[in-house]
Enzyme design. Structure first.
Site, PDB file in Angstrom:
ATOM      1  N   LYS A  81       0.804  -1.093  -0.121  1.00  0.00           N
ATOM      2  CA  LYS A  81      -0.425  -0.094   0.157  1.00  0.00           C
ATOM      3  C   LYS A  81       1.502   1.266   0.046  1.00  0.00           C
ATOM      4  CE  LYS A  81      -4.789   0.789   0.326  1.00  0.00           C
ATOM      5  NZ  LYS A  81      -5.973   0.516   0.554  1.00  0.00           N
ATOM      6  N   GLY A 186     -22.096   0.782  -1.146  1.00  0.00           N
ATOM      7  CA  GLY A 186     -23.484   0.861  -1.227  1.00  0.00           C
ATOM      8  C   GLY A 186     -24.200   0.600  -1.978  1.00  0.00           C
TER       9      GLY A 186
HETATM   10  P1  NAD Z   1     -17.734   6.180  -0.719  1.00  0.00           P
HETATM   11  O1  NAD Z   1     -16.893   7.651  -0.198  1.00  0.00           O
HETATM   12  O2  NAD Z   1     -18.091   6.038  -2.004  1.00  0.00           O
HETATM   13  O3  NAD Z   1     -18.663   5.722   0.433  1.00  0.00           O
HETATM   14  C1  NAD Z   1     -18.193   5.858   1.553  1.00  0.00           C
HETATM   15  C2  NAD Z   1     -20.497   6.799   2.099  1.00  0.00           C
HETATM   16  O4  NAD Z   1     -20.143   6.829   3.572  1.00  0.00           O
HETATM   17  C3  NAD Z   1     -20.930   8.103   2.040  1.00  0.00           C
HETATM   18  O5  NAD Z   1     -21.765   7.718   0.677  1.00  0.00           O
HETATM   19  C4  NAD Z   1     -20.616   8.617   2.899  1.00  0.00           C
HETATM   20  O6  NAD Z   1     -21.090   9.916   2.913  1.00  0.00           O
HETATM   21  C5  NAD Z   1     -21.198   7.633   3.255  1.00  0.00           C
HETATM   22  N1  NAD Z   1     -21.000   7.864   5.524  1.00  0.00           N
HETATM   23  C6  NAD Z   1     -19.239   8.236   5.725  1.00  0.00           C
HETATM   24  N2  NAD Z   1     -19.651   8.039   7.468  1.00  0.00           N
HETATM   25  C7  NAD Z   1     -20.532   8.205   7.405  1.00  0.00           C
HETATM   26  C8  NAD Z   1     -21.672   7.611   8.577  1.00  0.00           C
HETATM   27  N3  NAD Z   1     -21.155   8.227   9.968  1.00  0.00           N
HETATM   28  N4  NAD Z   1     -22.511   7.271   8.555  1.00  0.00           N
HETATM   29  C9  NAD Z   1     -23.483   6.920   7.475  1.00  0.00           C
HETATM   30  N5  NAD Z   1     -22.477   6.934   6.408  1.00  0.00           N
HETATM   31  C10 NAD Z   1     -21.674   7.847   6.259  1.00  0.00           C
HETATM   32  O7  NAD Z   1     -16.942   5.159  -0.451  1.00  0.00           O
HETATM   33  P2  NAD Z   1     -17.233   3.310  -0.589  1.00  0.00           P
HETATM   34  O8  NAD Z   1     -15.644   2.990  -2.324  1.00  0.00           O
HETATM   35  O9  NAD Z   1     -18.191   3.088  -1.303  1.00  0.00           O
HETATM   36  O10 NAD Z   1     -16.545   1.974   0.466  1.00  0.00           O
HETATM   37  C11 NAD Z   1     -17.180   1.949   1.444  1.00  0.00           C
HETATM   38  C12 NAD Z   1     -16.402   1.200   2.167  1.00  0.00           C
HETATM   39  O11 NAD Z   1     -15.601   0.052   1.764  1.00  0.00           O
HETATM   40  C13 NAD Z   1     -15.183   2.109   2.832  1.00  0.00           C
HETATM   41  O12 NAD Z   1     -14.793   1.718   3.958  1.00  0.00           O
HETATM   42  C14 NAD Z   1     -13.583   1.335   1.567  1.00  0.00           C
HETATM   43  O13 NAD Z   1     -12.651   2.073   2.519  1.00  0.00           O
HETATM   44  C15 NAD Z   1     -14.162   0.281   1.714  1.00  0.00           C
HETATM   45  N6  NAD Z   1     -14.063  -0.766   0.736  1.00  0.00           N
HETATM   46  C16 NAD Z   1     -14.260  -0.149  -1.148  1.00  0.00           C
HETATM   47  C17 NAD Z   1     -13.983  -0.399  -1.499  1.00  0.00           C
HETATM   48  C18 NAD Z   1     -14.290  -0.467  -3.112  1.00  0.00           C
HETATM   49  O14 NAD Z   1     -13.502  -1.095  -3.978  1.00  0.00           O
HETATM   50  N7  NAD Z   1     -14.909   0.815  -3.873  1.00  0.00           N
HETATM   51  C19 NAD Z   1     -13.151  -1.208  -2.121  1.00  0.00           C
HETATM   52  C20 NAD Z   1     -13.055  -2.485  -0.475  1.00  0.00           C
HETATM   53  C21 NAD Z   1     -13.422  -1.369   0.752  1.00  0.00           C
END
Ligand code: NAD
Length: 358
Positions: A81, A186
């Site tokens: 990373k 989500g």
């Molecule tokens: P994103 O930033 O698109 O979405 C995260 C969402 O969470 C946002 O809509 C934000 O407003 C919301 N949020 C933040 N704080 C919050 C709270 N306290 N309560 C409710 N909602 C809240 O990120 P993503 O790409 O959808 O990733 C989501 C999670 O999955 C992250 O933890 C990321 O590290 C993990 N992840 C993502 C991927 C990927 O491919 N995108 C891969 C592995 C892990």
């Protein structure tokens, strides 16, 4: 913090590289935890850390997590990373990204980069001008595009496996799933759940996310915050926002009997996995069920093929089922069983390289 004297959970890295280009302002740290199973793949986080120690700590911690994730997902990849220390909005420039790309190239393929917080497919396209070792590029440039597609699919697959383990049927129809975080992952996850006939309750701090839900999926219910979500009558909790979702405050009040979500580092501290087990809550380890993203971007290494990547991501169903059964038979929480399985594969398959080939 001296790198060689880092706390026990952060030691054991093969290589940590500090990269600086004064003209573009680049300050980056690339951490390679392990190449036992192959090149160390992991994203680049662009983040305005308070200090250098926090940046180093994040790179060390995240790269270790990637090694475990790749191992458990059955990928022939190690774990790495990188972090770029700076404000992605104010400091990002073509020159900075290309300078970073040259440092990645200088590692000769020991480290392969991808997107993370603060970096996007467009950035990977720029970085890839200077290195052959960048994934997560745009589809137009031969890349895998947005990794949240298969991340969500993998979470959904892991959720079906956890449901089967808990209730004897993988079918999610009729189950109520609480999704915290209506972001990139989500949103795709909610689509899969509704398509299967699950009831969805969701929350997000963003107004825009709330509006998206009510417009795109009016049949889903929006609740005001995560506290309201986890204390409502849900069968499955899917943390899809930030880390630390499972902590001393949330676990005692959680109504769900199964937790499967995309967020990284859901367990706030060691010991939470035991609290979950004591409350009879089945937790599918985050780094296993969210490995669809790394599966998607790593497919670029062989020339991206979405169907092949999706087939690989669908194996998360089998791996999750196997892991949950192993945890039961070994009498340990799934998080402990996951670490053991990942470590075993790194040790057993990594050792094979000691057999000299002609
Ligand atoms: P994103 O930033 O698109 O979405 C995260 C969402 O969470 C946002 O809509 C934000 O407003 C919301 N949020 C933040 N704080 C919050 C709270 N306290 N309560 C409710 N909602 C809240 O990120 P993503 O790409 O959808 O990733 C989501 C999670 O999955 C992250 O933890 C990321 O590290 C993990 N992840 C993502 C991927 C990927 O491919 N995108 C891969 C592995 C892990």
């Amino acid at each position: 913090m001296g790198v060689f004297e880092a706390p026990a959970n952060l030691t054991g890295h093969e290589q940590v590289v500090f990269c600086q280009d004064k003209n573009s302002g680049l300050k980056a740290i690339i951490a390679v935890y392990s190449t036992a199973l192959g090149p160390a793949l992991g994203g680049t986080r662009f983040y305005p850390y308070d200090n250098e120690e926090d940046a180093v700590r994040d790179a060390l911690d995240l790269s270790k997590g990637m090694a475990y994730k790749a191992s458990l997902a059955g990928l022939d990849l190690g774990g790495g990373k990188a972090v770029i220390w700076g404000d992605p909005v104010a400091d990002k420039s073509e020159a900075l990204l290309r300078a970073y790309g040259r440092f990645v190239e200088s590692l000769g393929g020991r480290y392969i980069t991808a997107c993370d917080v603060g970096t996007y497919v467009q950035d990977m396209d720029v970085i890839a001008k200077e290195t052959r070792h960048a994934t997560g590029r745009s589809v137009e440039n031969g890349g895998a595009g947005d990794s949240s597609v298969l991340t969500a699919y993998g979470v959904y697959s892991g959720m079906r496996a956890a449901a089967e383990h808990r209730w004897g049927s993988a079918d999610l129809a009729g189950r109520t799933v609480g999704v915290a975080g209506i972001g990139k992952v989500g949103r795709y996850l909610i689509g899969h759940l509704l398509e299967e006939g699950a009831t969805v309750v969701a929350t997000d701090i963003s107004e825009q996310a709330r509006a998206w839900l009510s417009t795109t999926h009016p049949q889903a219910t929006f609740v005001d915050d995560t506290d309201a979500l986890i204390t409502s009558d849900i069968d499955i909790y899917a943390p899809c926002a930030l880390g630390g979702a499972l902590n001393d405050d949330t676990v005692p009040v959680l109504r769900a009997k199964v937790v499967v979500g995309a967020a990284n580092n859901q367990l706030a501290h060691p010991g939470i996995e035991k609290m979950l087990a004591e409350r009879g809550i089945l937790y599918a380890p985050d780094y296993l069920v969210n490995s669809g993203g790394v599966i998607q971007v790593s497919d670029e290494i062989d020339g991206f093929n979405f169907e092949r990547a999706k087939r690989r991501a669908s194996q998360i169903f089998d791996i999750t089922g196997r892991l949950l059964r192993t945890a039961d038979s070994e009498g340990v929480p799934p998080a402990v069983a996951a670490d053991r399985m990942a470590e075993r594969r790194m040790a057993e398959c990594g050792r094979l390289r000691s057999i000299l080939l002609p």
